[in-house]
Structures are given as structure tokens and as C-alpha cells.
Design a protein around this motif. Structure first.
Motif, PDB file in Angstrom:
ATOM      1  N   ILE A  14       0.841  -1.199   0.000  1.00  0.00           N
ATOM      2  CA  ILE A  14       0.000   0.000   0.000  1.00  0.00           C
ATOM      3  C   ILE A  14       0.877   1.251   0.000  1.00  0.00           C
ATOM      4  CG2 ILE A  14      -1.667   1.335   1.360  1.00  0.00           C
ATOM      5  CD1 ILE A  14      -2.795  -1.423   2.298  1.00  0.00           C
ATOM      6  N   ALA A  17       2.294   1.803  -3.408  1.00  0.00           N
ATOM      7  CA  ALA A  17       1.263   2.335  -4.306  1.00  0.00           C
ATOM      8  C   ALA A  17       1.045   3.824  -4.078  1.00  0.00           C
ATOM      9  CB  ALA A  17      -0.041   1.574  -4.112  1.00  0.00           C
ATOM     10  N   VAL A  18       1.021   4.234  -2.823  1.00  0.00           N
ATOM     11  CA  VAL A  18       0.873   5.657  -2.501  1.00  0.00           C
ATOM     12  C   VAL A  18       2.020   6.455  -3.100  1.00  0.00           C
ATOM     13  CG1 VAL A  18       0.933   7.351  -0.630  1.00  0.00           C
ATOM     14  CG2 VAL A  18      -0.490   5.319  -0.407  1.00  0.00           C
ATOM     15  N   LEU A  21       1.759   6.825  -6.876  1.00  0.00           N
ATOM     16  CA  LEU A  21       0.751   7.819  -7.253  1.00  0.00           C
ATOM     17  C   LEU A  21       1.298   9.234  -7.078  1.00  0.00           C
ATOM     18  CD1 LEU A  21      -2.474   6.241  -5.718  1.00  0.00           C
ATOM     19  CD2 LEU A  21      -2.068   6.698  -8.144  1.00  0.00           C
ATOM     20  N   VAL A  30      -3.756  11.182  -4.581  1.00  0.00           N
ATOM     21  CA  VAL A  30      -3.879   9.979  -3.762  1.00  0.00           C
ATOM     22  C   VAL A  30      -5.258   9.906  -3.122  1.00  0.00           C
ATOM     23  CG1 VAL A  30      -2.983   8.710  -1.782  1.00  0.00           C
ATOM     24  CG2 VAL A  30      -1.408   9.946  -3.288  1.00  0.00           C
ATOM     25  N   ARG A  34      -7.866   4.960  -5.557  1.00  0.00           N
ATOM     26  CA  ARG A  34      -6.750   4.890  -6.491  1.00  0.00           C
ATOM     27  C   ARG A  34      -5.606   4.074  -5.919  1.00  0.00           C
ATOM     28  NH1 ARG A  34      -6.982  11.285  -7.999  1.00  0.00           N
ATOM     29  NH2 ARG A  34      -8.592  11.159  -9.625  1.00  0.00           N
ATOM     30  N   THR A  35      -5.380   4.206  -4.634  1.00  0.00           N
ATOM     31  CA  THR A  35      -4.326   3.420  -3.998  1.00  0.00           C
ATOM     32  C   THR A  35      -4.647   1.938  -4.069  1.00  0.00           C
ATOM     33  OG1 THR A  35      -3.798   5.237  -2.486  1.00  0.00           O
ATOM     34  CG2 THR A  35      -3.073   3.033  -1.852  1.00  0.00           C
ATOM     35  N   LYS A  53      -7.329   8.195   5.092  1.00  0.00           N
ATOM     36  CA  LYS A  53      -6.296   8.544   4.109  1.00  0.00           C
ATOM     37  C   LYS A  53      -5.064   9.101   4.815  1.00  0.00           C
ATOM     38  CE  LYS A  53      -5.318  11.818   0.383  1.00  0.00           C
ATOM     39  NZ  LYS A  53      -5.871  12.838  -0.548  1.00  0.00           N
ATOM     40  N   ALA A  60       3.067   5.720   4.542  1.00  0.00           N
ATOM     41  CA  ALA A  60       3.873   5.780   3.320  1.00  0.00           C
ATOM     42  C   ALA A  60       5.082   6.688   3.511  1.00  0.00           C
ATOM     43  CB  ALA A  60       3.020   6.278   2.152  1.00  0.00           C
TER      44      ALA A  60
END
Length: 214
Positions: A14, A17-18, A21, A30, A34-35, A53, A60
Motif C-alpha cells: 500500500i 502504491a501511494v 501515485l 492519492v 486509487r491506492t 487517508k 507511506a
């Protein structure tokens, strides 16, 4: 038997992915949805690990700073193992904070995006401040160790030297990011290395006693 989920690995995915983005579209792009898509997970699974979030962003930021920090630490450990001059080891460790290749450019973009958001987000600011403080402490310790072995003059105060070296590194990182191709025909990597070397040479003016006679 059913496979047991690797929760730390999912949290890492995760975080990756953040960061992807942010690197591609900026921090405002973000979202949990989408993540989740970038990580190949469901929205519900992402929310299982991060309630909000902001929680996801904080994790992250910690992950990317820890990754950079881990490489710098490995440089230091390797230098200690091989009994190399402190100035050489410190140059390599500081280089891990410079955007000298595509991976480090991506990390720099991500960390600067987080640092900007940290101006109004206390939890992110705490990570940003702690990262800076730890680097400065490590540099001050290296200068102190240099005094003990003869690489640094005995009357030099480690803390102002550490502030200067880390400030130069931080400013240099921005310069390199803006001018990735270099300036005046000098590649960014060479220019960065020469700047760091010059700053270190002003502090580490001697030779460690363990190398005397070599």
C-alpha cells in the motif's frame, strides 16, 4: 491449510502504491480508491489496514524515509566493517539523500511532497523533523569520531559542522533535482560529488591515525 496473510507485506504494498501515485500525479491525486487499484487490492482491504487517508499517507512517508535511511545506514556499516576513512563513508551515506538516479529522483519527489504537506499536518511534520534530526545527529557523531581518530581538528565543534553538512546536502538535492542533466557540461553526479567532497574536506582535514604509514 489456508495461507496466513502477510500483513506487513500488504502494508508495504500500500505504501509503495501511494508513493507511485505521488511520483506520477502528485500528492493530491492519492485517494483510497486509487491506492487500492494501484496496489491490486480492494478498497475494503486497504481500509482494513488504514482507517483514514491520513493514516495511509503517514505510513507511506515513514516507509520511504526508512528506505532511504536504510541504505545510508548500510553504507555506514560497510565502512565500519572495512575500516575506511570516515569522510569517504560519510560522502557515500549523504549521496543516498541526493536524487542521482531515477529511483532516488522518485524518492525525492515523494519526500518533498510529504514535506510540503507536513507544514499543515503535525503527524507528517513529526516524521520530517525526526528524519532531519537523526541525519544531523549521525553526521555530528561522524565528526566527533573523526576528532578521536585524527581526521578532524580537536577544537572543531561537531554540531555546527553537522548543520552545515546536512544543509548543503539538502540544498544540493534540490539543485540536482532541478538540473538532472547537470550544468556547464558537468554531469549532475560529478557536480554533486565535488560539492560534497569540498564540504567534507573543510571538516575532515586530517588523516585517521589507523592509516598512518599506509
Amino acid at each position: 491449510m489456508p495461507r496466513i496473510a502477510d500483513h506487513e507485506e500488504r502494508r508495504r504494498q500500500i505504501a509503495v502504491a501511494v508513493c507511485e501515485l505521488i511520483a506520477d500525479q502528485g500528492l493530491d491525486a492519492v485517494t483510497v480508491a486509487r491506492t487500492a487499484a494501484a496496489a491490486g487490492m480492494s478498497v475494503g482491504l486497504v481500509q482494513h489496514y488504514f482507517r483514514t487517508k491520513d493514516d495511509m499517507l503517514l505510513h507511506a512517508f515513514k516507509e520511504v524515509t526508512a528506505r532511504i535511511r536504510g541504505r545510508a545506514d548500510e553504507r555506514i556499516r560497510g565502512g565500519i566493517r572495512h575500516r575506511r576513512p570516515i569522510a569517504e563513508v560519510l560522502a557515500e551515506a549523504l549521496a543516498e539523500f541526493l536524487p542521482l538516479d531515477e529511483a532516488r529522483r522518485t524518492e525525492f519527489r515523494v519526500t518533498r511532497a510529504f514535506a510540503g504537506r507536513a507544514l499543515d499536518a503535525p503527524a507528517l511534520a513529526e516524521v520530517d523533523v525526526e528524519t532531519a534530526h537523526r541525519l544531523r545527529e549521525d553526521v555530528a557523531r561522524a565528526v566527533h569520531n573523526g576528532k578521536e581518530c585524527g581526521e578532524v581538528e580537536e577544537d572543531l565543534d561537531p554540531w555546527p559542522a553537522a548543520v552545515r553538512l546536512t544543509a548543503v546536502t539538502e540544498g544540493l538535492a534540490m539543485q540536482v533535482y532541478r538540473d538532472a542533466a547537470g550544468t556547464e557540461g558537468v554531469p549532475a553526479s560529478e557536480l554533486a560529488a565535488s560539492v560534497v567532497a569540498a564540504e567534507l574536506a573543510a571538516v575532515f582535514t586530517g588523516k585517521c591515525r589507523q592509516y598512518a604509514g599506509n
